[in-house]
Scaffold this motif. Structure first.
Motif, short mmCIF file in Angstrom:
data_model
loop_
_atom_site.label_atom_id
_atom_site.label_comp_id
_atom_site.label_asym_id
_atom_site.label_seq_id
_atom_site.Cartn_x
_atom_site.Cartn_y
_atom_site.Cartn_z
N GLY A 59 50.30 20.20 52.54
CA GLY A 59 50.10 20.76 51.22
C GLY A 59 48.72 20.51 50.64
O GLY A 59 48.40 21.03 49.57
N GLU A 60 47.88 19.77 51.31
CA GLU A 60 46.54 19.46 50.79
C GLU A 60 45.64 20.69 50.94
O GLU A 60 45.65 21.38 51.95
N ILE A 61 44.86 20.96 49.91
CA ILE A 61 43.95 22.11 49.91
C ILE A 61 42.73 21.79 50.76
O ILE A 61 42.10 20.73 50.60
N TYR A 62 42.38 22.73 51.65
CA TYR A 62 41.16 22.53 52.43
C TYR A 62 40.19 23.70 52.25
O TYR A 62 39.07 23.67 52.79
N GLY A 63 40.62 24.73 51.45
CA GLY A 63 39.71 25.83 51.21
C GLY A 63 40.26 26.83 50.21
O GLY A 63 41.42 26.73 49.76
N TYR A 64 39.40 27.81 49.85
CA TYR A 64 39.76 28.82 48.87
C TYR A 64 39.30 30.19 49.38
O TYR A 64 38.28 30.30 50.07
N ILE A 65 40.07 31.22 49.01
CA ILE A 65 39.72 32.60 49.34
C ILE A 65 39.52 33.34 48.03
O ILE A 65 40.40 33.32 47.14
N ILE A 66 38.36 33.99 47.88
CA ILE A 66 38.09 34.79 46.68
C ILE A 66 37.68 36.17 47.14
O ILE A 66 36.72 36.33 47.93
N VAL A 67 38.43 37.21 46.67
CA VAL A 67 38.12 38.61 46.99
C VAL A 67 37.72 39.29 45.69
O VAL A 67 38.47 39.22 44.68
N THR A 68 36.56 39.94 45.69
CA THR A 68 36.01 40.52 44.45
C THR A 68 35.71 42.00 44.66
O THR A 68 35.22 42.40 45.73
N VAL A 69 36.04 42.81 43.63
CA VAL A 69 35.63 44.23 43.60
C VAL A 69 34.92 44.48 42.28
O VAL A 69 35.09 43.75 41.30
N MET A 70 34.15 45.55 42.24
CA MET A 70 33.44 45.91 41.02
C MET A 70 34.39 46.63 40.06
O MET A 70 35.25 47.41 40.47
N GLU A 71 34.20 46.38 38.79
CA GLU A 71 35.05 47.00 37.77
C GLU A 71 34.90 48.50 37.78
O GLU A 71 35.83 49.23 37.44
N ASN A 72 33.72 48.99 38.21
CA ASN A 72 33.50 50.44 38.26
C ASN A 72 34.48 51.13 39.20
O ASN A 72 34.79 52.31 39.03
N GLN A 73 34.94 50.43 40.22
CA GLN A 73 35.90 51.03 41.14
C GLN A 73 37.23 51.33 40.43
O GLN A 73 37.94 52.27 40.80
N VAL A 74 37.54 50.55 39.40
CA VAL A 74 38.76 50.78 38.64
C VAL A 74 38.58 51.94 37.67
O VAL A 74 39.38 52.88 37.63
N ASN A 75 37.49 51.92 36.87
CA ASN A 75 37.35 53.00 35.88
C ASN A 75 37.00 54.33 36.53
O ASN A 75 37.15 55.39 35.92
N ALA A 76 36.54 54.29 37.80
CA ALA A 76 36.34 55.56 38.52
C ALA A 76 37.68 56.24 38.76
O ALA A 76 37.77 57.47 38.75
N ILE A 77 38.71 55.43 39.00
CA ILE A 77 40.06 55.99 39.15
C ILE A 77 40.51 56.62 37.84
O ILE A 77 41.13 57.69 37.81
N PHE A 78 40.17 55.98 36.70
CA PHE A 78 40.54 56.54 35.39
C PHE A 78 39.93 57.91 35.20
O PHE A 78 40.61 58.86 34.76
#
Length: 607
Positions: A199-218
């Motif tokens: 259960g000990e943490i040995y790392g982290y995963i961060i996935v990032t997208v630009m907000e423009n990709q969301v409002n482009a759908i709008f």
């Protein structure tokens, strides 16, 4: 005023009454329906506009959910891939996958190529794997952004609370990637933890997208609606107007259990149609805002055209109804004139109305009735004559029994004068028995009347045999008044005298008592009784009696009447149904007892 209107309507002809009634029955409901329809149109328009808004927002939700799902898929892949996890664990522990520097370099390059391949297809995503020892792996250049800076973010230490596949969604924040800041000032991220078996943490995963990709759908799917992404606290996370991001949404939605909702809200002097839907992976939601008039304009125009069509159709069919009613009621006017002529005594007038409908048949039958009036007058006279003859025959039928009773009384008086008391007593008993049997026309009688019948019967039997039989009665007052079939006890008493007592001296006891919604009636003698074989045969014969035939052995006829008990059983079952019970109890030398259970009338029979 209402009284005068009522008098005026009553004075009208049936034709005018039908016309006025038809017009009123069509006009009033139609007017009410049109007014109600017009009043409910706004509600229907609103419901349809809300439905359209939800449908449009559902398309946006599907695309936004797909974008977020692709981010989760990247995190899932890294989290469950065994090779990548083994590599990260070794590196985080300070070890090396190979003692040779080149092999270690190749292995690290393979990991970076895997991270790069995760975002080749679809929207651009920035993937960061940050180990607790400070080692990082990304699909972007660290010169563009140093991923170690993520540990300084205020949300980073919230990741330690995650377990398993739980995700932490990072709300819209300024873009940290220098190459993206100009065109895409905001970004959205999702983060997960990498844990050891303990259960000990040995790392982290961060996935990032630009907000423009969301409002482009709008912009692509909203079709004139203002669509935005907001968090649980109503702060705007994505909007086509960048200046709105971070502001608080002015519309407060009521709680609706996480499902889709729609409402018409007022802002200033204008009304807006606001709809929202929750994102499946987090507590964010999509909100669409559209001026209500714009949302309802197309639907409202449809309702107005339908209303106009209904109004025109109403007046057209009203005129058609009036024309048809006048044509249909014309024969009634003719019939009215013919009946007026008949009232004056003219029986030769005829309507001449013919047809296949009710009025045509009425005219034909009316003419036929007039043809038969003279014939009916003659038939009435003949019927009266036959009626008088029938009354004479009825009086004669009543005289015959009385004549018989009078003759029997005369014979009894003559026998008494001659000193033959036994004959006189026998004739008197027979006369009373016949009178009770013939004069009462009812099929059912009270039990006390049946007791009178068997009393006379026992008296007659005592007069014709050498030794007398004693009849004992033990009957409650309630039982005396029950309704029973006429002469149902006589066959049982006859069996007791002839077969049970063998026409010898003895006692017959009749008892009746009320028990639990039924009456128990028993007839018991103190005669010779029966053995077990005879008793079984008699019981079977009672329940196998059919069409007056006894299906028992011939020797039973020597003990009991061939049709006596089965006949009683059949008659009582016909009157009382399956609730009637009959049982025979007997022992050799100890007499015989017939027990009957008679249900009360109106009570449910036992099954």
């Amino acid at each position: 005023m209402l009284g005068r209107l009522r008098e005026h309507l009553l004075s009208q002809s049936i034709r005018n009454k039908l016309l006025l009634t038809a017009i009123a029955c069509v006009l009033l409901p139609a007017a009410i329906s049109l007014l109600t329809y017009n009043a409910l149109t706004q509600e229907a328009v609103q419901r349809q506009a809300m439905s359209n808004a939800q449908d449009s927002l559902q398309l946006v939700n599907g695309s936004v959910t797909g974008l977020f799902k692709s981010m989760l898929n990247i995190a899932n892949y890294i989290q469950v891939d065994a090779d990548m996890n083994s590599y990260f664990k070794i590196i985080n522990a300070g070890g090396s996958v190979s003692s040779e520097p080149y092999a270690a370099f190749v292995q690290e390059k393979n990991i970076l190529e895997q991270l790069e391949s995760l975002t080749v297809i679809g929207d651009k995503s920035y993937v960061t794997v940050l180990l607790t020892n400070g080692k990082t792996y990304t699909n972007y250049s660290t010169s563009d952004y140093n991923p170690v800076k993520l540990t300084r973010e205020p949300w980073f230490w919230e990741l330690d609370k995650l377990r398993g596949f739980q995700s932490y969604w990072v709300a819209t924040r300024p873009t940290v990637f220098s190459m993206e800041k100009l065109d895409n000032p905001y970004q959205i991220s999702v983060a997960r933890t990498l844990r050891l078996d303990n259960g000990e943490i040995y790392g982290y995963i961060i996935v990032t997208v630009m907000e423009n990709q969301v409002n482009a759908i709008f912009d692509r799917l909203s079709a004139g609606q203002e669509v935005m992404l907001v968090d649980r606290s109503n702060r705007i996370l994505s909007h086509k107007d960048r200046n709105r991001i971070g502001q608080e949404l002015e519309y407060q939605f009521p709680e609706h259990g996480g499902s889709a909702g729609s409402a018409v809200m007022k802002a200033g002097e204008a009304q807006y149609l606001v709809a929202d839907q929750f994102i499946a992976f987090n507590d964010w939601r999509l909100v669409s805002v559209q001026p209500y008039k714009q949302a309802a304009v197309n639907i409202s125009s449809i309702f107005k055209r339908v209303f106009l069509f209904q109004l025109v159709s109403f007046f057209f069919f009203l005129l058609l109804l009036i024309t048809l009613l006048r044509a249909f009621t014309k024969p009634l006017v003719i019939l009215g004139k013919v009946t007026a002529a008949v009232q004056t005594g003219n029986l030769d007038v005829r309507s001449g109305i013919r047809g296949q409908d009710e009025i045509g048949r009425l005219g034909f039958l009316f003419d036929q009735m007039l043809d038969r009036v003279k014939q009916m007058l003659a038939e009435v006279s003949e019927t009266q004559a036959r009626k008088r003859k029938a009354e004479l025959r009825m009086l004669q039928a009543q005289i015959n029994p009385h004549f018989l009773f009078n003759v029997l009384n005369s014979i009894r008086m003559k026998a008494m004068r001659g000193g033959d008391q036994d004959s006189a007593k026998m004739i008197g008993s027979l006369s009373r028995l016949l009178r009770m049997t013939i004069t009462n026309e009812n099929d059912d009688i009270h039990l006390h009347e049946e007791i009178d019948l068997i009393t006379c019967y026992v008296e007659l039997m005592n007069l014709r045999q050498k030794e007398e039989v004693e009849l004992k009665l033990d009957i409650t007052s309630e039982a005396f008044m029950i309704q029973v079939p006429r002469f149902f006890l006589q066959p049982i008493v006859e069996n007791a005298i002839i077969h049970g007592l063998g026409q010898s001296r003895g006692m017959i006891a009749v008892r009746a008592v009320k028990l639990d919604g039924a009456f128990e009636l028993s007839v018991e003698d103190d005669g010779n009784g029966m053995n077990e074989e005879e008793l079984d045969q008699l019981r079977r014969s009672i329940h196998t009696y059919h069409d007056g035939i006894l299906h028992g052995r011939e020797e039973l006829r020597s003990r009991f009447s061939g049709i006596g008990l089965p006949n009683v059983m059949e008659r009582m079952r016909m009157v009382f149904g399956d609730g009637f019970r009959m049982d025979v109890r007997s022992r050799q030398g100890n007499g015989t007892q017939i027990v009957m259970r008679i249900p009360e009338r109106g009570k449910a029979s036992d099954v």
